[in-house]
Design a protein around this motif. Structure first.
Motif, short mmCIF file in Angstrom:
data_model
loop_
_atom_site.label_atom_id
_atom_site.label_comp_id
_atom_site.label_asym_id
_atom_site.label_seq_id
_atom_site.Cartn_x
_atom_site.Cartn_y
_atom_site.Cartn_z
N LEU A 52 15.86 11.07 4.09
CA LEU A 52 15.15 9.85 3.95
C LEU A 52 16.10 8.69 3.55
O LEU A 52 15.55 7.96 3.73
CB LEU A 52 13.86 9.92 3.87
N ALA A 53 16.17 9.34 2.45
CA ALA A 53 17.03 8.46 1.13
C ALA A 53 16.62 7.36 0.54
O ALA A 53 16.18 6.27 0.82
CB ALA A 53 18.58 7.31 2.13
N CYS A 54 14.87 8.25 0.42
CA CYS A 54 14.01 7.67 -0.44
C CYS A 54 13.85 6.98 -1.44
O CYS A 54 15.00 7.23 -2.20
CB CYS A 54 12.70 9.06 -1.04
N ILE A 73 6.69 0.42 -1.97
CA ILE A 73 7.66 0.49 -2.38
C ILE A 73 8.23 2.09 -1.90
O ILE A 73 9.74 1.93 -2.58
CB ILE A 73 7.95 0.43 -3.95
N ARG A 74 7.49 2.72 -1.92
CA ARG A 74 7.92 3.81 -1.78
C ARG A 74 9.08 3.95 -0.17
O ARG A 74 9.03 5.37 -0.07
CB ARG A 74 7.41 4.65 -2.05
N CYS A 75 8.51 3.54 0.93
CA CYS A 75 8.02 3.98 2.55
C CYS A 75 9.52 3.53 2.32
O CYS A 75 10.78 2.73 2.58
CB CYS A 75 7.67 3.38 3.20
N PRO A 76 10.20 4.96 3.55
CA PRO A 76 12.33 4.64 3.08
C PRO A 76 12.26 4.62 4.58
O PRO A 76 13.20 4.01 4.79
CB PRO A 76 12.33 6.76 3.11
N VAL A 77 10.92 4.32 5.31
CA VAL A 77 11.75 3.77 6.98
C VAL A 77 10.78 2.16 7.29
O VAL A 77 11.15 1.80 8.20
CB VAL A 77 10.88 4.34 7.93
N GLU A 78 10.83 1.76 5.94
CA GLU A 78 9.80 0.38 6.10
C GLU A 78 8.78 0.27 6.92
O GLU A 78 8.76 -0.91 7.98
CB GLU A 78 11.17 -1.22 5.79
N GLN A 105 4.70 10.28 1.75
CA GLN A 105 4.98 9.58 0.70
C GLN A 105 3.98 8.98 -0.05
O GLN A 105 2.93 9.04 -0.74
CB GLN A 105 6.38 9.23 0.22
N CYS A 106 3.86 7.72 1.27
CA CYS A 106 2.53 7.19 1.18
C CYS A 106 1.20 7.07 0.50
O CYS A 106 0.05 6.98 -0.12
CB CYS A 106 2.14 5.90 1.95
N GLU A 107 0.70 8.62 1.19
CA GLU A 107 -0.06 9.69 0.89
C GLU A 107 -0.51 10.08 -0.60
O GLU A 107 -1.33 10.03 -0.93
CB GLU A 107 -0.39 10.52 1.54
N ARG A 108 0.70 11.00 -0.66
CA ARG A 108 1.39 11.52 -2.08
C ARG A 108 0.44 10.71 -3.61
O ARG A 108 -0.01 10.90 -4.26
CB ARG A 108 2.30 12.31 -2.13
#
Length: 762
Positions: free
Chosen positions: A106-108, A21-26, A49-52
């Protein structure tokens, strides 16, 4: 730039989809057969972001962030800078440049930059508006969240705020230049003044610095009559008197003041108010906001310091700027500035502009220094010498000047106080010593206003939403995690909305000590928003006293009975108020209390008949968390199995000991007591909903379209009286033919039946 490769450790992945749900580039999907995530490395940009955010460390990202270099801001020319007071930090020169930088965003979906901003600017949205070419729309987004965009974008320490929290920075790349984008928007699009509204109350703001301006902006925009008083001859506070013109030009600040004056904000300058004056002012205003800042300079401590005259940083700035503007000849002074923060750099840079030499010293290690990196770099480029890890041990005035002995200090962590050693660093000979170590709150305010000197603390458990965002990951900056800084700032901002005395708020530096411009402004906005949101009979602004209160029910439950009672009470009160929150004790934060006009604390009876009954430990902790001078009335609900004993009395004493007004109490046993329950709910209604003594105002509100449930609350007698008043005003025959009024009466009757037929389950 190496390619990004992402590995999913499927034995760890739980399919929680926090990363998805947080990946900005799908680039992330869910394999429904195995219920683990999959990642398309070709689409991944390496923002990590996924890693964090992964709670199970199930994702590993390798490779460089795939981000464009972006536009380059103009560099400082020291020779030009030393020529006067012209602004030294340039912004983007063209729309093409700012657009190039904006396209790096990235418009996260869960933007950590917004959490890092003390006022929670909607950064992705104003960047999106700019990308579409709509500068006016971008400015509207800014105006919804900040009062000083043209100022904050110039003076904010963005590196540890929005930009320090940018996903690219957390991934190890250069962050989006958010401050420069904000500056371009603010400088190229005027703010639209809100449509004038009817005046709703009168508020006095003491202090015209960023905190006071933030409060004035929000309140005046909603039609509140605002008066700002200040001892200075021009409004702006520290913005005008503590920041040099080469950083913040006067005309930029003047734009903000003129905008507020157009809305009707009255600035009364050369008006100093004492704490006693503020008490008297409460008789003439609905509310008073203290935004007096922290103006008492920290003294220099060194052997022999009393034998010389030590200058004050703000005085030095004022004198130097006046001399430069007057075109006075250069002065070849040798100046020691004690301190190496942003204000110290300002003093030293003005010394250089006057033709002198300046050395700044700081006992902190440079790794943990509070100075902005760009400010430090600019000062050094202009010839300022900066020494970290040293302090002033002694001074002695001799024929050739003031001899200053410097000794070394040690500091291993940002959280620890430096230790002074006996190792001599050097001896400087100077003409003047200037104190620029910071400021503290005037002791007269601390003695007169309770609850000042709030500490900005992370606390034991940050919000789960904040933890899940990933803002606490990434390399520390100046020895501190940006997530810790952002969360502690946000807690202080929320606490600023609690009044310190009756109808009196304290905001900005006077509350938390020296802070940044945007923090102070955020405090002011938060207090303004709180005044406008508070409803019910205890609302500060007269126009809000017919609005329904915001209800908070905090409960401690062990076996589930207290939880059931609290939730049932919440369901009942939700029929009469649109905002009812039920929060278990383990998710409760003290700041939740600020956003409530009625508070119910629920718990269970602990102990046996032999040793005595008492409220449960969790309930006692909730009561001990009540802030002093709480505006909202408090209700107490205790569930018990056999005998409540004195538990309810003990709970009431705890609440009153915190200064709370206990409006209603209920001890609820296994069999229940419908009569007591109805009285408890009605007492809550009498304490928090609109004052029923003004029936004319209630009738007018109903006829103007207000929902009668919000007006009467859970009070059968008030509902009956209002129904009767409506009939008396219009006549029974008329009402029978007016469907709208009849519907309102049916809603009132429904409210009565609800109270009579729905006791709280035990």
């Amino acid at each position: 730039m190496s390619a990004v490769v992402v590995e999913v450790l499927t034995d760890r992945c739980a399919g929680c989809q926090e990363c998805l749900i947080r990946c900005p580039v799908e680039a992330i999907d869910l394999d429904l057969d195995r219920y683990v995530v999959t990642v398309d490395s070709a689409r991944c940009v390496g923002c990590r972001q996924c890693e964090r955010v992964c709670p199970f460390d199930a994702i590993v990202v390798a490779g460089d962030p795939q981000v464009a270099p972006g536009a380059v801001l103009p560099e400082l020319d020291p020779d030009v800078a030393l020529g006067g007071l012209d602004e030294v930090r340039g912004g983007f020169a063209s729309f093409a440049d700012v657009l190039e930088e904006a396209n790096r965003c990235l418009a996260c979906p869960d933007p950590t930059c917004v959490r890092g901003c003390p006022t929670h600017n909607d950064i992705p949205e104003f960047i999106a508006q700019l990308r579409s070419g709509d500068l006016a729309g971008a400015r509207d987004v800014l105006s919804a969240h900040t009062s000083l965009p043209e100022i904050c974008s110039r003076v904010c320490d963005a590196a540890i705020q929005c930009e320090g929290s940018c996903s690219w920075r957390l991934a190890g790349a250069r962050p989006v230049a958010i401050h420069a984008i904000e500056r371009y928007i603010a400088d190229h699009a005027d703010a639209v003044d809100p449509t004038p509204a009817a005046k709703e109350g009168r508020v006095l703001i003491v202090g015209s610095g960023p905190a006071g301006l933030g409060a004035a902006d929000v309140l005046s925009g909603a039609g509140v009559e605002v008066t700002v008083v200040d001892a200075a001859d021009q409004p702006g506070g520290l913005l005008r008197n503590g920041i040099p013109r080469f950083t913040l030009p006067s005309d930029v600040l003047d734009r903000v003041i003129e905008r507020l004056e157009r809305r009707g904000v009255a600035f009364q300058m050369n008006t100093a108010l004492s704490p006693d004056d503020v008490v008297a002012a409460r008789n003439r205003y609905d509310a008073v906001v203290l935004a007096v800042g922290a103006g008492a300079p920290l003294p220099v401590r060194a052997d022999g310091i009393e034998t010389i005259s030590v200058g004050n940083a703000l005085d030095e700035i004022a004198v130097a700027e006046a001399a430069i503007q007057a075109g006075l000849p250069p002065v070849d002074d040798r100046v020691l500035v004690v301190g190496a923060g942003n204000t110290a750099m300002d003093v030293a840079r003005l010394v250089r502009r006057r033709g002198g030499s300046a050395v700044c010293i700081d006992w902190m290690d440079q790794r943990f220094s509070l100075v902005r990196p760009d400010e430090l770099a600019e000062a050094e480029a202009e010839g300022v010498q900066v020494r970290f890890g040293v302090t002033l041990q002694s001074v002695a005035e001799r024929d050739d000047g003031i001899h200053c002995l410097l000794v070394r200090t040690k500091q291993e962590r940002a959280s620890e106080r430096p230790t002074v050693t006996s190792e001599i660093a050097e001896e400087l000979v100077v003409d003047r010593v200037v104190a620029a170590m910071g400021y503290r709150v005037d002791p007269s305010w601390i003695a007169s206003v309770p609850g000042l000197a709030e500490r900005k603390e992370v606390g034991d458990l940050p919000s789960r939403h904040w933890l899940a965002s990933g803002i606490f990951a990434g390399e520390p900056l100046r020895g501190l995690r940006v997530g810790d800084l952002a969360w502690s700032r946000d807690r202080a901002r929320r606490r600023a909305a609690a009044w310190r005395q009756a109808r009196t708020w304290a905001i900005g530096d006077v509350l938390v000590g020296p802070s940044t411009v945007v923090e102070a402004m955020a405090h002011g906005r938060r207090v303004g928003e709180e005044m406008l949101a508070a409803g019910g009979r205890n609302a500060v602004l007269p126009g809000r006293r017919l609005a329904p209160p915001r209800v908070l029910i905090a409960y401690d439950s062990k076996g589930g009975h207290t939880r059931a009672a609290a939730l049932s009470l919440g369901e009942t009160l939700a029929n009469f108020a649109p905002s009812v929150r039920c929060i278990p004790a383990d998710q409760f934060e003290t700041e939740d209390l600020v956003d409530a006009d009625l508070i119910v604390v629920a718990g269970w009876v602990d102990g046996a008949l032999v040793v005595g009954q008492r409220p449960s430990e969790g309930m006692r902790r909730l009561l001990e968390a009540l802030p002093a001078n709480l505006r909202a009335p408090v209700g107490l609900l205790l569930t018990y199995a056999v005998d409540p004993g004195d538990a309810l009395k003990i709970a009431a004493e705890l609440a009153r000991g915190r200064g709370a007004t206990v409006a209603a109490t209920l001890a609820l046993g296994p069999q229940g007591s419908p009569g007591d329950e109805r009285r408890f709910i009605a007492d809550l209604g009498d304490a928090a909903w609109a004052d029923s003594s003004s029936m004319t105002a209630l009738v007018s509100a109903v006829l103007e379209g207000s929902d009668p449930r919000w007006l009467v609350g859970p009070r059968p007698r008030v509902a009956e009286a209002l129904a009767h008043a409506l009939v008396e005003r219009h006549g029974r025959g008329v009402l029978s033919h007016e469907a709208q009024a009849a519907e309102r009466l049916r809603e009132l009757a429904s409210s009565l039946r609800l109270l009579r037929e729905a006791p709280i389950p035990s």
